[in-house]
Design a protein around this motif. Structure first.
Motif, PDB file in Angstrom:
ATOM      1  N   ALA A  41       0.755  -1.202   0.182  1.00 55.08           N
ATOM      2  CA  ALA A  41      -0.115   0.180   0.034  1.00 55.08           C
ATOM      3  C   ALA A  41       0.878   1.100  -0.069  1.00 55.08           C
ATOM      4  O   ALA A  41       0.683   2.250  -0.718  1.00 55.08           O
ATOM      5  N   PHE A  42       2.013   1.220   0.683  1.00 50.52           N
ATOM      6  CA  PHE A  42       2.978   2.436   0.714  1.00 50.52           C
ATOM      7  C   PHE A  42       3.523   2.684  -0.591  1.00 50.52           C
ATOM      8  O   PHE A  42       3.623   3.553  -1.015  1.00 50.52           O
ATOM      9  N   ALA A  43       3.848   1.513  -0.933  1.00 51.41           N
ATOM     10  CA  ALA A  43       4.664   1.737  -2.476  1.00 51.41           C
ATOM     11  C   ALA A  43       3.717   2.395  -3.524  1.00 51.41           C
ATOM     12  O   ALA A  43       4.228   3.029  -4.363  1.00 51.41           O
ATOM     13  N   GLU A  44       2.443   1.857  -3.675  1.00 55.21           N
ATOM     14  CA  GLU A  44       1.506   2.296  -4.464  1.00 55.21           C
ATOM     15  C   GLU A  44       1.250   3.853  -4.435  1.00 55.21           C
ATOM     16  O   GLU A  44       1.132   4.688  -5.140  1.00 55.21           O
ATOM     17  N   GLU A  45       0.950   4.074  -2.762  1.00 56.13           N
ATOM     18  CA  GLU A  45       0.611   5.428  -2.504  1.00 56.13           C
ATOM     19  C   GLU A  45       1.754   6.556  -2.772  1.00 56.13           C
ATOM     20  O   GLU A  45       1.661   7.615  -3.332  1.00 56.13           O
ATOM     21  N   ASN A  46       3.148   5.994  -2.485  1.00 53.43           N
ATOM     22  CA  ASN A  46       4.316   6.809  -2.596  1.00 53.43           C
ATOM     23  C   ASN A  46       4.652   7.120  -4.087  1.00 53.43           C
ATOM     24  O   ASN A  46       5.132   7.951  -4.174  1.00 53.43           O
ATOM     25  N   ALA A  47       4.300   6.025  -4.738  1.00 51.59           N
ATOM     26  CA  ALA A  47       4.545   6.167  -6.210  1.00 51.59           C
ATOM     27  C   ALA A  47       3.577   7.355  -6.965  1.00 51.59           C
ATOM     28  O   ALA A  47       4.101   8.255  -7.848  1.00 51.59           O
ATOM     29  N   LEU A  48       2.626   7.854  -6.326  1.00 46.47           N
ATOM     30  CA  LEU A  48       1.448   8.959  -6.822  1.00 46.47           C
ATOM     31  C   LEU A  48       2.127  10.219  -5.856  1.00 46.47           C
ATOM     32  O   LEU A  48       2.043  11.392  -6.670  1.00 46.47           O
ATOM     33  N   THR A  49       2.354  10.092  -4.601  1.00 48.85           N
ATOM     34  CA  THR A  49       2.329  11.429  -4.118  1.00 48.85           C
ATOM     35  C   THR A  49       3.767  11.700  -4.173  1.00 48.85           C
ATOM     36  O   THR A  49       4.322  13.009  -3.855  1.00 48.85           O
ATOM     37  N   GLY A  50       5.029  10.696  -4.116  1.00 49.76           N
ATOM     38  CA  GLY A  50       6.402  11.032  -3.946  1.00 49.76           C
ATOM     39  C   GLY A  50       6.601  11.783  -2.569  1.00 49.76           C
ATOM     40  O   GLY A  50       7.731  12.530  -2.473  1.00 49.76           O
ATOM     41  N   ALA A  51       5.995  11.474  -1.674  1.00 51.13           N
ATOM     42  CA  ALA A  51       6.188  12.040  -0.158  1.00 51.13           C
ATOM     43  C   ALA A  51       7.499  11.747   0.289  1.00 51.13           C
ATOM     44  O   ALA A  51       8.075  12.551   1.254  1.00 51.13           O
ATOM     45  N   LEU A  52       7.804  10.443   0.026  1.00 53.25           N
ATOM     46  CA  LEU A  52       9.371   9.933   0.892  1.00 53.25           C
ATOM     47  C   LEU A  52      10.136   9.464  -0.308  1.00 53.25           C
ATOM     48  O   LEU A  52       9.583   9.219  -1.403  1.00 53.25           O
ATOM     49  N   SER A  53      11.382   9.652  -0.018  1.00 52.45           N
ATOM     50  CA  SER A  53      12.399   8.925  -0.980  1.00 52.45           C
ATOM     51  C   SER A  53      12.906   7.957  -0.212  1.00 52.45           C
ATOM     52  O   SER A  53      14.132   7.757   0.213  1.00 52.45           O
TER      53      SER A  53
END
Length: 392
Positions: A162-174
């Protein structure tokens, strides 16, 4: 050389005045460096990081980190942010990961100020680091810990997806690193090894090109499938056996010795130490050494009046004048008795007796106390005088 400072031992590492110390540690930084190079060859082409948590397994984070840096190590893992801050003061340019996660929003500024990479292993960790904001014009760098069977730290597989999918959209973390931790790698035949590998491979696919790391010391020897982009050895660096039931390929790094403060004679029928469980059946010469469980020489190694008696193969032993001699009676807080009868009159006050090191493998000394080399090393007290050799 960038990031390297010359090493000069200070009082926090040296311990007691050598003339006044009851016990001493000799730490071979050349052996440490050679162990690192062996692991580099074993793990190639993966990168090898150095795990220096718990004051470099009791051996001193400053001299150990400098020796590893000189050997080529550029990435380090600690458990606590305070350990990371201490390491940053030693190595300006190292990449430093903090394994125990993010210690809440009040701690986040310290991670950023000292360029420490938190290993995020919970939803609260993720939320806190994201809320802390960007690093300049970039999302905050971090590592992501996923649990694959240890049930200690880490996101569940579903949370990681879930994090990987969400972060791919938001780019909130690296995310700089995706990691997990092996539970049974010291037993190569354990079925959980394969289960963890397959679980980690599945999560890794969701994180694209992010570097990944699964292997501790033991898993580094399970084969190339477990290496991924980085391995994280700890105990193997310090000379402990990485895999059970196999010959240890690592060099011993630390030798612990105790000063003999008295030699006394006892008759048959007399007893030795607390509880009177050690009853003598011959004329006995006893060497009393100035180290005990306050120095991390575990009482359980006595096998006298403790539940481990009869479970482990034999009681602890020492080496003096080239001979192994057994512990006699219970190990006490500050003193341990050894049976040196077979050495005749060779042993005298002021002599030294090895507790573990070049003659007694640290894993053997630990096994005699019913424990492991990790615990033995990290239990070493502050009363030892520490001498660092080699490593230049």
């Amino acid at each position: 050389m960038s990031g390297w400072l010359p090493f000069a031992p200070d009082a926090s590492h040296a311990g007691a005045d050598p003339r006044l110390a009851g016990a001493r540690l000799t730490i071979d930084l050349s052996a440490l460096a050679e162990n690192y190079r062996l692991l580099v060859r074993q793990a190639a082409p993966a990168k090898v990081a150095g795990v220096v948590k718990a004051d470099a397994y009791g051996l001193g984070i400053e001299p150990v980190a400098r020796a590893l840096w000189r050997a080529g190590c550029r990435t380090f893992f600690v458990a606590l942010p305070e350990e990371g801050i201490a390491l940053r003061a030693v190595l300006r340019d190292a990449e430093i990961f903090v394994l125990n996660g993010l210690f809440g929003p009040e701690a986040a500024p310290a991670y950023a100020a000292h360029r420490l990479m938190p290993v995020l292993g919970s939803q609260s960790d993720l939320s806190c680091w994201e809320a802390f904001g960007w690093d300049g014009d970039r999302p905050r760098p971090c590592a992501i810990h996923v649990d694959t069977g240890m049930n200690r730290l880490g996101l569940t597989a579903d949370e990681a997806f879930a994090f990987a999918e969400e972060n791919a959209l938001t780019g909130a973390l690296s995310p700089r690193l995706l990691m997990s931790h092996m539970a049974c790698a010291d037993d190569p035949r354990h079925p959980l090894n394969r289960q963890q590998l397959e679980s980690f491979q599945a999560v890794k696919r969701a994180f694209g090109q992010t570097d990944s790391s699964l292997s501790n010391s033991a898993a580094t020897f399970l084969g190339p499938a477990f290496a991924f982009d980085m391995v994280r050895p700890g105990i193997a660096l310090y000379g402990g056996a990485p895999v059970n039931g196999r010959e240890n390929p690592m060099l011993p790094v630390v030798t612990a010795e105790a000063r003999i403060v008295q030699v006394r004679h006892a008759r048959p029928g007399e007893t030795v130490s607390y509880g009177a469980h050690a009853k003598l059946d011959r004329d006995t010469v006893i060497a009393i050494a100035s180290a005990g469980y306050a120095d991390g020489y575990h009482r359980a190694g006595s096998q006298a009046g403790v539940p481990l008696r009869g479970v482990v193969k034999q009681s602890a032993c020492g080496v003096t004048h080239g001979r192994r001699v057994p512990v006699l009676g219970r190990i006490t807080m500050d003193l341990t008795m050894f049976d040196v009868t077979d050495l005749g009159t060779a042993v005298a006050p002021g002599d030294w007796i090895e507790l573990f090191g070049t003659n007694i493998a640290i894993d053997d000394a630990a096994a005699a106390a019913g424990t492991i080399s990790y615990e033995l090393l990290t239990s070493l007290g502050r009363r030892y005088h520490r001498t660092y050799v080699g490593g230049e």
